[in-house]
Design a protein around this motif. Sequence first.
Motif, PDB file in Angstrom:
ATOM      1  N   GLN B 123      29.795  53.438  43.444  1.00 23.57           N
ATOM      2  CA  GLN B 123      29.271  52.063  43.496  1.00 23.57           C
ATOM      3  C   GLN B 123      28.517  51.709  42.224  1.00 23.57           C
ATOM      4  OE1 GLN B 123      26.899  51.351  46.978  1.00 23.57           O
ATOM      5  NE2 GLN B 123      28.591  51.877  48.333  1.00 23.57           N
ATOM      6  N   GLN B 124      27.719  52.674  41.756  1.00 23.15           N
ATOM      7  CA  GLN B 124      26.937  52.383  40.561  1.00 23.15           C
ATOM      8  C   GLN B 124      27.844  52.272  39.336  1.00 23.15           C
ATOM      9  OE1 GLN B 124      23.785  51.491  40.582  1.00 23.15           O
ATOM     10  NE2 GLN B 124      24.030  51.042  38.424  1.00 23.15           N
ATOM     11  N   ILE B 125      28.920  53.082  39.313  1.00 19.27           N
ATOM     12  CA  ILE B 125      29.879  52.958  38.207  1.00 19.27           C
ATOM     13  C   ILE B 125      30.503  51.566  38.223  1.00 19.27           C
ATOM     14  CG2 ILE B 125      32.095  53.789  37.301  1.00 19.27           C
ATOM     15  CD1 ILE B 125      31.326  56.562  38.199  1.00 19.27           C
ATOM     16  N   PHE B 126      30.912  51.108  39.402  1.00 16.15           N
ATOM     17  CA  PHE B 126      31.479  49.758  39.494  1.00 16.15           C
ATOM     18  C   PHE B 126      30.486  48.731  38.979  1.00 16.15           C
ATOM     19  CE2 PHE B 126      33.769  51.430  43.456  1.00 16.15           C
ATOM     20  CZ  PHE B 126      34.802  51.918  42.685  1.00 16.15           C
ATOM     21  N   ARG B 127      29.235  48.912  39.389  1.00 13.28           N
ATOM     22  CA  ARG B 127      28.218  47.924  39.026  1.00 13.28           C
ATOM     23  C   ARG B 127      28.022  47.921  37.513  1.00 13.28           C
ATOM     24  NH1 ARG B 127      24.326  49.374  42.689  1.00 13.28           N
ATOM     25  NH2 ARG B 127      25.395  48.233  44.339  1.00 13.28           N
ATOM     26  N   SER B 128      28.002  49.125  36.907  1.00 12.14           N
ATOM     27  CA  SER B 128      27.809  49.178  35.458  1.00 12.14           C
ATOM     28  C   SER B 128      29.033  48.630  34.732  1.00 12.14           C
ATOM     29  CB  SER B 128      27.575  50.617  35.001  1.00 12.14           C
ATOM     30  OG  SER B 128      26.578  51.211  35.775  1.00 12.14           O
ATOM     31  N   ALA B 129      30.229  48.910  35.259  1.00 14.21           N
ATOM     32  CA  ALA B 129      31.433  48.543  34.525  1.00 14.21           C
ATOM     33  C   ALA B 129      31.816  47.083  34.733  1.00 14.21           C
ATOM     34  CB  ALA B 129      32.588  49.448  34.942  1.00 14.21           C
ATOM     35  N   PHE B 130      31.684  46.587  35.963  1.00  9.69           N
ATOM     36  CA  PHE B 130      32.188  45.244  36.250  1.00  9.69           C
ATOM     37  C   PHE B 130      31.080  44.252  36.567  1.00  9.69           C
ATOM     38  CE2 PHE B 130      35.427  48.300  37.571  1.00  9.69           C
ATOM     39  CZ  PHE B 130      36.490  47.881  36.798  1.00  9.69           C
ATOM     40  N   GLY B 131      29.835  44.710  36.574  1.00  8.00           N
ATOM     41  CA  GLY B 131      28.732  43.806  36.866  1.00  8.00           C
ATOM     42  C   GLY B 131      28.502  43.688  38.356  1.00  8.00           C
ATOM     43  N   ALA B 132      27.286  43.268  38.713  1.00  5.21           N
ATOM     44  CA  ALA B 132      26.923  43.216  40.121  1.00  5.21           C
ATOM     45  C   ALA B 132      27.558  42.012  40.820  1.00  5.21           C
ATOM     46  CB  ALA B 132      25.408  43.170  40.264  1.00  5.21           C
ATOM     47  N   ARG B 133      27.995  41.036  40.045  1.00  3.30           N
ATOM     48  CA  ARG B 133      28.539  39.833  40.688  1.00  3.30           C
ATOM     49  C   ARG B 133      29.965  40.070  41.158  1.00  3.30           C
ATOM     50  NH1 ARG B 133      27.476  34.996  36.739  1.00  3.30           N
ATOM     51  NH2 ARG B 133      28.298  33.776  38.462  1.00  3.30           N
ATOM     52  N   GLU B 134      30.325  39.326  42.188  1.00  5.15           N
ATOM     53  CA  GLU B 134      31.658  39.509  42.729  1.00  5.15           C
ATOM     54  C   GLU B 134      32.683  38.845  41.817  1.00  5.15           C
ATOM     55  OE1 GLU B 134      31.807  38.354  46.814  1.00  5.15           O
ATOM     56  OE2 GLU B 134      30.755  40.217  47.311  1.00  5.15           O
ATOM     57  N   VAL B 135      33.823  39.509  41.676  1.00  2.00           N
ATOM     58  CA  VAL B 135      34.901  38.943  40.871  1.00  2.00           C
ATOM     59  C   VAL B 135      36.108  38.747  41.781  1.00  2.00           C
ATOM     60  CG1 VAL B 135      34.208  39.911  38.670  1.00  2.00           C
ATOM     61  CG2 VAL B 135      35.581  41.274  40.216  1.00  2.00           C
ATOM     62  N   SER B 136      37.012  37.846  41.361  1.00  2.00           N
ATOM     63  CA  SER B 136      38.222  37.724  42.167  1.00  2.00           C
ATOM     64  C   SER B 136      39.432  37.604  41.267  1.00  2.00           C
ATOM     65  CB  SER B 136      38.130  36.538  43.122  1.00  2.00           C
ATOM     66  OG  SER B 136      37.536  35.454  42.477  1.00  2.00           O
ATOM     67  N   ALA B 137      40.565  38.031  41.816  1.00  2.00           N
ATOM     68  CA  ALA B 137      41.802  37.997  41.059  1.00  2.00           C
ATOM     69  C   ALA B 137      42.383  36.587  41.115  1.00  2.00           C
ATOM     70  CB  ALA B 137      42.796  38.989  41.642  1.00  2.00           C
ATOM     71  N   THR B 138      43.099  36.204  40.052  1.00  2.00           N
ATOM     72  CA  THR B 138      43.816  34.933  40.086  1.00  2.00           C
ATOM     73  C   THR B 138      45.069  35.150  40.920  1.00  2.00           C
ATOM     74  OG1 THR B 138      43.245  34.959  37.762  1.00  2.00           O
ATOM     75  CG2 THR B 138      44.443  33.043  38.583  1.00  2.00           C
TER      76      THR B 138
END
Lengths: 409, 307
Positions: B123-138
């Motif tokens: 989880q922390q790796i995701f947070r560091s790599a992609f940021g804490a905000r939610e992202v969505s696919a096009t």
Amino acid sequence: MHVAMDKLFGGREGLVGLAILAAVIFIVMPLTFDIFRLNLVGKYLTYAFVAIGLVLCWGYGGILSLGQGIFFGLGGYCMAMFLKLEASDPESTKIQSTPGIPDFMDWNQLTALPWFWEPFHSLSFSLLAVLAVPCLFAFIISVAMFKRRVGGVYFAIITQAIALILTILIVGQQGYIGGINGITDLRTLKGWDIRTDEAKYVLYFLNGALLIGAILVGRLIITSKLGRLLLAMRDREDRVRFSGYDVSSFKIFVFCVGAMMSAIGGAMFTLQVGFMSPSFIGIVPSIEMVIFTAVGGRMSLIGAVYGALIVNFAKTYFSESFPALWLFLMGGLFIAVVMLFPNGLAGIYSSHIKPKFAAWRARRGAGGGPPLPEVAPPPEPAAPKPAERPAAAAVPRSLAAGIQSEPSR
Amino acid sequence: MDGYSASELANIFAMQAFAGVSLFSVFVLMALGLAIIFGQMGVINMAHGEFLTIGAYSTVMMSILAEKYMPSFLPYYFIFAIVVAFIVAFGIGYLVEFLMIRHLYRRPLDTLLATWGLSLIMQQIFRSAFGAREVSATLPEWLMGSWQPIEGVDIPINGLFVLALTAFLSLAVFIFLFRSRWGLKVRATTQNRLMAGAVGISTPMVDRITFALGCGIAGVAGAAFTTIASTGPTSGSLYIVDTFLVVVFGGAGSLLGTFASAFSIAQAQSVMEFFMSGSMAKVLTLLTVIIILMIRPEGLFSVKVRK
């Protein structure tokens, strides 16, 4: 009488360990920290109650509960309900549309106190409830599970689910039990203000004394025949069952004891911190409580207390200074403790430090003679408590027998 | 129920039931992997939700890549994203089994704690790599919009797509387990590990592939997940307890049981959500499941396994 005392304090070694812990709690901590930090230490020590309960359930009984937060929370809520009722007397809540009920009920358009709040006007009932409610709850869960021989992973998952359910329930019932904010703004206990510095000192020492008491109760259990049976059950449950013992009753008993210890911790938490909320019940806090025990040593009551203290100090320090690092550290701790140090700090102590210490003592006792060979016994994977180690561990000790008499057992 | 005509009520009921079907798809996709792993090795993988998140993030990455470099490819990228999600999750699962899980097979409770630690780290790796905000696919165009079979009933296309994907994946797992040579080995190991080893099946290898496969399926679940919700570092862990209950309720090692329990839990939850608050619906559903489990601890469908 002597034997009984020996059992209770775990012989000379146990007594020394307990004395050091007591000195740390009652002398070192109050002298080093100001009241704010000491209050924080007191908060950590309330988690130590849960950790001790887990040593009994998990280390000795082999029952891993991922829902100890349930009992911590129930105990805390029982205490908080009493304090909240005292804080919301008609005099101080007269600006509400219904004076005399807790503020969050008024905000949620409740006009009368719900029935289950009524008995919490009485302190003695509340104190009883702190112990009885979690114990009853634990009893129901464990009877349903253990009588049907459900254990191990299943039990862990189901306790976790119950922790989740309880959290959702409390968060959803804003009007009845305060919702996500919990029960806040607690002021006095029978007119005695719990928010002053003096009260915090008193509560800290009371907490420490109760903790020592909990350790002694734990010692009583694990040194008795019951403790032996728990260990036997953990390792070979079917053999114990075939020997004619009712395995489930022992499990139920130890689970209830663990629950009551957690509940005492919860109640002391409420008193010292001044509020209780569902964030201490859910999945994450519950599993964190397991790591306190794992770090301290799942077979050591005293180790569990140090585990709770160290992990919480680290948590406070890292989440204040390096918040991103903390989750890595916590995750690494879970993995390391399981894969490298299954017996935690207590295991490291008894397999690395203690033999060296004993050898040092022996050397000093020999009066500067040639150094004795250090015979460190290989650590057993699931070593019993140091005091109960079989004769193999006594090699360095017997060398020192000239100056130190073995505790008679 | 005042103010609704009978047909409106029926429509709402149908749509609510379809919402349940979507939830059912997510449950099944997640539970399939978990059920295979739990059924075969008795290992509870607390990091399973994070494998779903891995799949979701790799889908999001694919969508960003497609948008940047090959806009013409955008309508079709999703199929590739599913494959990539599977491969990434499979590979990481393989590594995790090799480095961690295989050392802990004899201690199921400790596996639970170690994989929890793993999930925190991931989880922390995701947070560091992609940021804490939610992202969505096009999403490609064909995944958006809704289908109206009759007046007043809207069925979202993405829900239908996830349902189809679930059906396809379940079929694939079924064929893999019951019609392939490798599945035979897996089932033999589940039923009697010692004997399976004695007749020449490499049980450690079977374990490793099974674990990786379970993680890979979770990755596909993550790809499907991006069509219904946005992805954050903790999206996977939201469903983990429900999924455990689905698996345990269905009966460990029984795929049929997993479907039945996923269906009943999802339907109960979403139909009840219409009549009461969402949290109470969840509480009631989970409570019912636990009470049934206390009466029948082996779950709905149990497989006889020699321990």
